[in-house]
Design a protein around this motif. Structure first.
Motif, PDB file in Angstrom:
ATOM      1  N   ASN A 153      66.961  70.925  43.714  1.00 52.82           N
ATOM      2  CA  ASN A 153      67.780  72.147  42.660  1.00 52.82           C
ATOM      3  C   ASN A 153      68.148  71.553  41.704  1.00 52.82           C
ATOM      4  O   ASN A 153      68.769  70.328  40.624  1.00 52.82           O
ATOM      5  CB  ASN A 153      69.383  70.974  43.717  1.00 52.82           C
ATOM      6  N   GLY A 155      69.775  71.955  38.443  1.00 55.24           N
ATOM      7  CA  GLY A 155      71.128  72.541  38.162  1.00 55.24           C
ATOM      8  C   GLY A 155      71.504  71.916  36.867  1.00 55.24           C
ATOM      9  O   GLY A 155      70.551  73.169  35.861  1.00 55.24           O
ATOM     10  N   GLY A 179      69.687  72.706  32.985  1.00 58.45           N
ATOM     11  CA  GLY A 179      69.621  74.059  32.356  1.00 58.45           C
ATOM     12  C   GLY A 179      70.615  73.999  30.477  1.00 58.45           C
ATOM     13  O   GLY A 179      69.934  73.888  29.905  1.00 58.45           O
ATOM     14  N   ARG A 286      66.342  79.772  39.001  1.00 61.71           N
ATOM     15  CA  ARG A 286      66.105  81.597  37.949  1.00 61.71           C
ATOM     16  C   ARG A 286      64.991  81.738  37.278  1.00 61.71           C
ATOM     17  O   ARG A 286      64.437  82.689  37.013  1.00 61.71           O
ATOM     18  CB  ARG A 286      67.675  81.842  37.799  1.00 61.71           C
TER      19      ARG A 286
HETATM   20  N1  LIG Z   1      68.732  83.496  34.671  1.00 64.32           N
HETATM   21  C1  LIG Z   1      68.353  82.263  34.805  1.00 64.32           C
HETATM   22  N2  LIG Z   1      67.347  81.124  33.699  1.00 64.32           N
HETATM   23  C2  LIG Z   1      67.737  80.500  33.384  1.00 64.32           C
HETATM   24  N3  LIG Z   1      68.776  79.185  33.842  1.00 64.32           N
HETATM   25  C3  LIG Z   1      69.966  79.767  34.613  1.00 64.32           C
HETATM   26  C4  LIG Z   1      70.281  81.716  35.173  1.00 64.32           C
HETATM   27  N4  LIG Z   1      71.654  81.777  35.046  1.00 64.32           N
HETATM   28  C5  LIG Z   1      72.111  80.625  35.272  1.00 64.32           C
HETATM   29  N5  LIG Z   1      70.594  79.286  34.540  1.00 64.32           N
HETATM   30  C6  LIG Z   1      71.294  77.875  34.668  1.00 64.32           C
HETATM   31  O1  LIG Z   1      72.030  77.430  35.670  1.00 64.32           O
HETATM   32  C7  LIG Z   1      72.708  76.566  35.096  1.00 64.32           C
HETATM   33  C8  LIG Z   1      73.952  76.095  36.745  1.00 64.32           C
HETATM   34  O2  LIG Z   1      73.043  76.230  37.210  1.00 64.32           O
HETATM   35  P1  LIG Z   1      74.124  75.219  38.955  1.00 64.32           P
HETATM   36  O3  LIG Z   1      75.284  76.160  38.646  1.00 64.32           O
HETATM   37  O4  LIG Z   1      73.152  74.606  40.013  1.00 64.32           O
HETATM   38  O5  LIG Z   1      74.530  73.410  37.663  1.00 64.32           O
HETATM   39  P2  LIG Z   1      75.739  72.810  37.696  1.00 64.32           P
HETATM   40  O6  LIG Z   1      76.258  72.842  39.714  1.00 64.32           O
HETATM   41  O7  LIG Z   1      77.239  73.633  37.133  1.00 64.32           O
HETATM   42  O8  LIG Z   1      74.716  71.456  37.184  1.00 64.32           O
HETATM   43  P3  LIG Z   1      75.050  70.454  38.236  1.00 64.32           P
HETATM   44  O9  LIG Z   1      73.833  70.393  39.519  1.00 64.32           O
HETATM   45  O10 LIG Z   1      73.346  69.769  37.322  1.00 64.32           O
HETATM   46  O11 LIG Z   1      76.443  69.097  38.043  1.00 64.32           O
HETATM   47  C9  LIG Z   1      73.410  76.319  33.603  1.00 64.32           C
HETATM   48  O12 LIG Z   1      72.626  75.804  32.798  1.00 64.32           O
HETATM   49  C10 LIG Z   1      72.803  77.770  33.548  1.00 64.32           C
HETATM   50  O13 LIG Z   1      72.178  78.488  31.802  1.00 64.32           O
END
Ligand SMILES: Nc1ncnc2c1ncn2[C@@H]1O[C@H](COP(=O)(O)OP(=O)(O)OP(=O)(O)O)[C@@H](O)[C@H]1O
Ligand SMILES: [Mg+2]
Length: 337
Positions: A153, A155, A179, A286
């Protein structure tokens, strides 16, 4: 028991995801709070709009750090605001299903309890579901009769590797790269290549618009930054290759961590994983062509979940809606620590 309808909550470092069984819908908002001392100025997406633009007296804070609750009070305020918008009567006497990272300590678990049983949110029963289990349920990976599946995963502030076999997470590791670190790496590459300083929000926009792990169709995007030498604003067309170099800095590290994780996985299970492919999920999966890059870096094959940032909340939704899946949630009793 009017308000006993459960909620599923995935507290991410960048966004909170909530599944409301009353509305049978999932919601997402930025996990950010802008405050001046004890005065709350903005919460969620509104706070994100202020990020990197506020005067020194206003702080924009993230209540989560590396996937863990860092500030219980701010997290409660974020959740309270969000739940109130979804359902004005939701804040009392409900059931809340949280997804939690593996190896969460008793103190960290207590923080989940406290952020829905505090000043604003009260009398809520709390159930915890391990994140890889929620991901596996969302992805349709069988839990019990499973000889070995691996889920990664990616994130916002962390990447977790987990291996599931015979209904258990047998090995799991979380590394502090996600990210957000990619956005910072993109800022560094742009400073190096163009002598231009940009904010992480601009870097994130570049990442989502032109970030990719292949260079067959290069693209460019105009942005405005601050010239590192003159200190004046300057417009520049940034190429996808430079953005890709920033992404690669982080993915190379993730690939390396993944290889050492796989080396520690029992060989028969690793063979099974090699045969089936590794599941990739989370918002950062993504990035176009990420699986091809990781294939080259690790020698394993990958399957994209297609659920991205919503996979954990989808898993919680199924646990709430399907009684036979409730066994994957454990009730958390309050503890005095
Ligand atoms: N099209 C994209 N390309 C690359 N990265 C992306 C894209 N869309 C979203 N992200 C990235 O995905 C991340 C968010 O993912 P996610 O919601 O799974 O994380 P989170 O659950 O908030 O964080 P964590 O699991 O680390 O606590 C952000 O850092 C965002 O920049
Ligand atoms: Mg997450």
């Amino acid at each position: 028991m009017l308000f006993r309808k459960p909620y599923g909550i995935d507290l991410g470092s960048s966004t909170i995801k909530v599944y409301s069984s009353t509305k049978n819908k999932s919601y997402m908002t930025k996990n950010l709070i802008a405050h001046r001392g004890r005065e709350i100025i903005a919460v969620g997406n509104e706070a994100y709009e202020m990020f990197e633009k506020t005067p020194a007296s206003v702080q924009v804070e993230m209540p989560m750090t590396f996937g863990m609750i860092a500030n219980v009070e701010l997290e409660e305020i974020s959740l309270y605001q969000m739940l109130r918008q979804i359902d004005p009567k939701s804040h009392r006497g409900g059931e809340v299903f949280f997804s939690v990272p593996m190896d969460t300590t008793a103190i960290e678990k207590n923080a989940y309890y406290r952020c829905v049983n505090g000043k604003w949110l009260r009398n809520n029963k709390v159930f915890l579901v391990e994140e890889p289990i929620a991901d596996a349920i969302a992805l349709g990976i069988p839990l019990e009769k499973n000889k070995g599946s691996m889920i990664v995963n990616l994130g916002a502030q962390s990447t977790s590797f987990s291996v599931i076999a015979e209904g258990k997470v047998i090995i799991s590791r979380k590394v502090p790269i996600g990210g957000r670190q990619m956005n910072e790496a993109i800022c560094n590459e742009i400073r190096k290549h163009y002598n231009l300083s940009i904010g992480t929000r601009t870097a994130k926009r570049l990442k989502t618009a032109i970030g990719r792990m292949h260079s067959d169709q290069p693209a460019a995007r105009k942005i405005v930054g601050i010239d590192s030498l003159s200190g004046l604003p300057r417009e520049e067309a940034i190429s996808s290759e430079v953005v890709g170099e920033g992404l690669e800095d982080c993915l190379r590290e993730i690939g390396r961590e993944m290889k050492s994780f796989l080396e520690r996985t029992p060989p028969q299970i690793a063979a099974r994983i090699a045969y089936k492919g590794i599941y990739l999920t989370g918002g950062s999966s993504r990035i176009p062509d990420i699986q091809t890059y990781l294939e080259e870096a690790t020698g394993y094959t990958y399957k994209l979940s297609g659920l991205y940032e919503l996979s954990i909340i989808k898993g919680l939704e199924r646990i709430i809606r399907e009684p036979e899946l409730r066994k994957w949630a454990a009730q958390l009793k309050p503890r005095k620590l």
